[in-house]
Design an enzyme around this catalytic site. Structure first.
Site, PDB file in Angstrom:
ATOM      1  N   HIS A   1       1.075  -1.313   0.026  1.00  0.00           N
ATOM      2  CA  HIS A   1       0.032  -0.254   0.275  1.00  0.00           C
ATOM      3  C   HIS A   1       0.573   0.953  -0.023  1.00  0.00           C
ATOM      4  CE1 HIS A   1      -2.928   2.098   1.406  1.00  0.00           C
ATOM      5  NE2 HIS A   1      -3.601   1.773   0.545  1.00  0.00           N
TER       6      HIS A   1
ATOM      7  N   GLU B   1      -7.905  -5.554  -0.723  1.00  0.00           N
ATOM      8  CA  GLU B   1      -8.191  -6.475  -1.406  1.00  0.00           C
ATOM      9  C   GLU B   1      -8.190  -7.747  -1.223  1.00  0.00           C
ATOM     10  OE1 GLU B   1     -10.123  -4.710  -2.848  1.00  0.00           O
ATOM     11  OE2 GLU B   1      -9.069  -3.215  -4.389  1.00  0.00           O
TER      12      GLU B   1
HETATM   13  N1  ACO Z   1       4.629  -7.890  -4.572  1.00  0.00           N
HETATM   14  C1  ACO Z   1       5.434  -7.084  -4.962  1.00  0.00           C
HETATM   15  N2  ACO Z   1       6.474  -6.014  -4.748  1.00  0.00           N
HETATM   16  C2  ACO Z   1       5.500  -5.006  -4.030  1.00  0.00           C
HETATM   17  C3  ACO Z   1       4.544  -4.915  -4.129  1.00  0.00           C
HETATM   18  C4  ACO Z   1       3.606  -6.326  -4.086  1.00  0.00           C
HETATM   19  N3  ACO Z   1       2.798  -6.641  -3.665  1.00  0.00           N
HETATM   20  N4  ACO Z   1       3.998  -3.879  -3.262  1.00  0.00           N
HETATM   21  C5  ACO Z   1       5.135  -2.989  -3.043  1.00  0.00           C
HETATM   22  N5  ACO Z   1       5.800  -3.679  -3.914  1.00  0.00           N
HETATM   23  C6  ACO Z   1       7.284  -3.485  -4.379  1.00  0.00           C
HETATM   24  C7  ACO Z   1       7.502  -2.643  -5.975  1.00  0.00           C
HETATM   25  O1  ACO Z   1       8.050  -3.818  -6.350  1.00  0.00           O
HETATM   26  C8  ACO Z   1       8.934  -1.814  -4.920  1.00  0.00           C
HETATM   27  O2  ACO Z   1       9.999  -2.840  -4.743  1.00  0.00           O
HETATM   28  P1  ACO Z   1      11.537  -2.576  -5.859  1.00  0.00           P
HETATM   29  O3  ACO Z   1      11.943  -0.920  -4.661  1.00  0.00           O
HETATM   30  O4  ACO Z   1      12.154  -3.432  -5.684  1.00  0.00           O
HETATM   31  O5  ACO Z   1      11.371  -1.598  -7.107  1.00  0.00           O
HETATM   32  C9  ACO Z   1       8.434  -1.702  -3.880  1.00  0.00           C
HETATM   33  O6  ACO Z   1       7.836  -2.342  -2.995  1.00  0.00           O
HETATM   34  C10 ACO Z   1       7.734  -0.129  -3.663  1.00  0.00           C
HETATM   35  O7  ACO Z   1       7.346  -0.135  -4.672  1.00  0.00           O
HETATM   36  P2  ACO Z   1       6.072   0.891  -5.052  1.00  0.00           P
HETATM   37  O8  ACO Z   1       5.263   0.198  -6.622  1.00  0.00           O
HETATM   38  O9  ACO Z   1       6.674   2.370  -4.845  1.00  0.00           O
HETATM   39  O10 ACO Z   1       5.070   1.379  -3.607  1.00  0.00           O
HETATM   40  P3  ACO Z   1       3.795   2.027  -3.800  1.00  0.00           P
HETATM   41  O11 ACO Z   1       3.671   2.313  -2.614  1.00  0.00           O
HETATM   42  O12 ACO Z   1       4.250   2.725  -4.957  1.00  0.00           O
HETATM   43  O13 ACO Z   1       2.559   0.535  -4.357  1.00  0.00           O
HETATM   44  C11 ACO Z   1       0.712  -0.530  -5.020  1.00  0.00           C
HETATM   45  C12 ACO Z   1       1.743   0.385  -3.726  1.00  0.00           C
HETATM   46  C13 ACO Z   1       0.330  -0.416  -6.041  1.00  0.00           C
HETATM   47  C14 ACO Z   1      -0.450  -0.947  -3.855  1.00  0.00           C
HETATM   48  C15 ACO Z   1       1.645  -1.757  -4.822  1.00  0.00           C
HETATM   49  O14 ACO Z   1       1.836  -1.754  -3.392  1.00  0.00           O
HETATM   50  C16 ACO Z   1       1.019  -2.657  -5.677  1.00  0.00           C
HETATM   51  O15 ACO Z   1       1.254  -3.212  -6.283  1.00  0.00           O
HETATM   52  N6  ACO Z   1       0.433  -4.122  -4.474  1.00  0.00           N
HETATM   53  C17 ACO Z   1      -0.815  -5.318  -5.260  1.00  0.00           C
HETATM   54  C18 ACO Z   1      -1.668  -4.338  -6.611  1.00  0.00           C
HETATM   55  C19 ACO Z   1      -2.855  -4.049  -4.714  1.00  0.00           C
HETATM   56  O16 ACO Z   1      -3.030  -5.245  -4.636  1.00  0.00           O
HETATM   57  N7  ACO Z   1      -3.105  -2.710  -5.573  1.00  0.00           N
HETATM   58  C20 ACO Z   1      -4.485  -2.399  -4.378  1.00  0.00           C
HETATM   59  C21 ACO Z   1      -4.351  -1.810  -3.209  1.00  0.00           C
HETATM   60  S1  ACO Z   1      -5.734  -1.558  -2.290  1.00  0.00           S
HETATM   61  C22 ACO Z   1      -6.432  -0.321  -2.609  1.00  0.00           C
HETATM   62  O17 ACO Z   1      -5.933   0.685  -3.705  1.00  0.00           O
HETATM   63  C23 ACO Z   1      -7.987  -0.183  -2.539  1.00  0.00           C
END
Ligand code: ACO
Length: 362
Positions: free
Chosen positions: A246, A304
């Site tokens: 998140h 989710e």
């Molecule tokens: N699985 C694997 N790696 C992840 C995940 C995940 N679910 N979430 C974050 N990361 C990793 C990224 O790959 C990144 O790694 P890196 O630094 O090696 O490149 C690091 O964590 C930081 O990621 P960001 O994209 O900067 O984190 P952000 O805060 O933007 O992510 C997000 C938030 C988009 C929700 C992300 O966690 C994600 O894609 N989750 C999976 C999709 C999901 O469950 N979405 C629902 C969110 S809740 C809602 O919107 C109601």
């Protein structure tokens, strides 16, 4: 500044606050834990809309007015259900909502609140060749949504579970879809236009489109028989684990716990209970795999993951999970749109140009 506007404060709001370090969600002065399972969705919608419409009635009257709005939406859109059902169920819902009046009255707002609850079951039924079930204006909002889906009065437990879900996702700070809603509202474009922006943003798998893929993931892991191996493989291939991570929460999303408790209550020893036990195993494996793979980032379970289980238990197919999310979030979007409009200020940030410079013509 990061491309994702991380940590940028782009609005002041009285509507909700997300405490990402404490793992707390506040909605208009109430903690989520105080509302979920105790307040009904129309009551929470009233809480959110309070102060944004001069003619907002009391709780009971608003619940009745939303019931009448369900009937009105059904009556207006029923002739085109077959056309809308030719699209995927989310696009069909969005297209139906686009046909609602783009005004700013309370009646316009209530039709918007009613629309996902009416269109989702109607379009799912149309897709499988079943006749739409008309709303019952006197029924509880969540119970009526389930009845319109299955064609029979569902168990009060399921209706209560769906109601708790709608309350749990009703608002959540300046998330992507709420921001999109506020941007469009700031142009004074009208409520329906603002809601359509929110619907567009919600659809993506990084936001409200995640719970459908959670089901696919659980099914694939079950088939593989090796949760940790499957999850590690995804990470190695650069994939994200759906239902985890998140932008704001660095601890567990409090909504995940609320929804997990609801699924547990529904569970028992039947299919839902078994599915929950399996999901809990997958959750533990995913948290461990993510901890090892991304030690620099605290990636925890988000809303989710258990949304998928709850909506599956309630009888919704995965393709409609984002619709049900929209049915809950829509009251928050409307309140944010109104709050933004009252500022009278257009949202118009700047970009930094990094492209080629034109040749200067002498
Ligand atoms: N699985 C694997 N790696 C992840 C995940 C995940 N679910 N979430 C974050 N990361 C990793 C990224 O790959 C990144 O790694 P890196 O630094 O090696 O490149 C690091 O964590 C930081 O990621 P960001 O994209 O900067 O984190 P952000 O805060 O933007 O992510 C997000 C938030 C988009 C929700 C992300 O966690 C994600 O894609 N989750 C999976 C999709 C999901 O469950 N979405 C629902 C969110 S809740 C809602 O919107 C109601």
């Amino acid at each position: 500044m990061a491309n994702g506007l991380d940590d940028v404060v782009a609005a002041e709001t009285v509507l909700s606050d997300v405490d990402g370090l404490g793992g707390r969600l506040t909605i208009r002065g109430h903690s989520l834990l105080e509302l979920a399972g105790r307040w009904r969705y129309p009551q929470v919608a009233r809480l959110l809309l309070d102060g944004f419409f001069d003619d907002l009635p009391g709780d009971a009257e608003l619940a009745e007015a939303i019931g009448r709005a369900r009937v009105e939406v059904f009556r207006r859109l029923q002739p085109i259900f077959p056309t809308l059902a030719a699209l995927d169920v989310y696009s069909g819902m969005r297209a139906g909502i686009a046909l609602l009046q783009d005004g700013g009255t309370l009646a316009d707002a209530l039709r918007l609140i009613a629309a996902p609850a009416v269109l989702t079951p109607a379009l799912l039924r149309a897709k499988r060749g079943d006749k739409a079930v008309a709303p019952d204006k006197g029924a509880d909002h969540a119970a009526d949504m389930l009845r319109m889906l299955s064609g029979k009065a569902d168990s009060p437990d399921l209706a209560r579970a769906l109601d708790t879900y709608l309350v749990t996702v009703c608002d959540h700070g300046l998330n992507a879809s709420t921001f999109a809603t506020r941007v469009v509202a700031s142009t004074q474009a009208g409520l329906t236009s603002a809601i359509l922006a929110g619907l567009g943003a919600l659809k993506g798998p990084l936001h409200g489109g995640a719970p459908g893929p959670v089901v696919e993931m659980l099914d694939a892991i079950e088939a593989s028989g090796d949760a940790a191996g499957w999850l590690r493989d995804e990470i190695v291939h650069g994939e994200r684990i759906m239902g985890f991570g998140h932008r704001i929460y660095r601890v567990r999303d409090p909504r995940a716990d609320v929804l997990k408790a609801v699924v547990r209550q529904l569970g028992g020893k039947g299919g839902t209970g078994r599915r929950l036990a399996f999901a809990e195993e997958v959750e533990q494996a995913a948290l461990e795999v993510l901890r090892v793979a991304k030690p620099q980032r605290s990636i925890q379970t988000n809303v989710e993951f258990y949304t998928a289980l709850l909506l599956e238990a309630a009888g919704f197919p995965a393709e409609a999970f984002s619709n049900v999310f929209a049915a809950g979030r829509i009251a928050g979007w409307i309140a944010h749109a109104r709050e933004q409009q009252t500022t009278g200020r257009l949202i118009r940030p700047q970009s930094r140009y990094v492209g080629p410079v034109p040749d200067l013509v002498a």
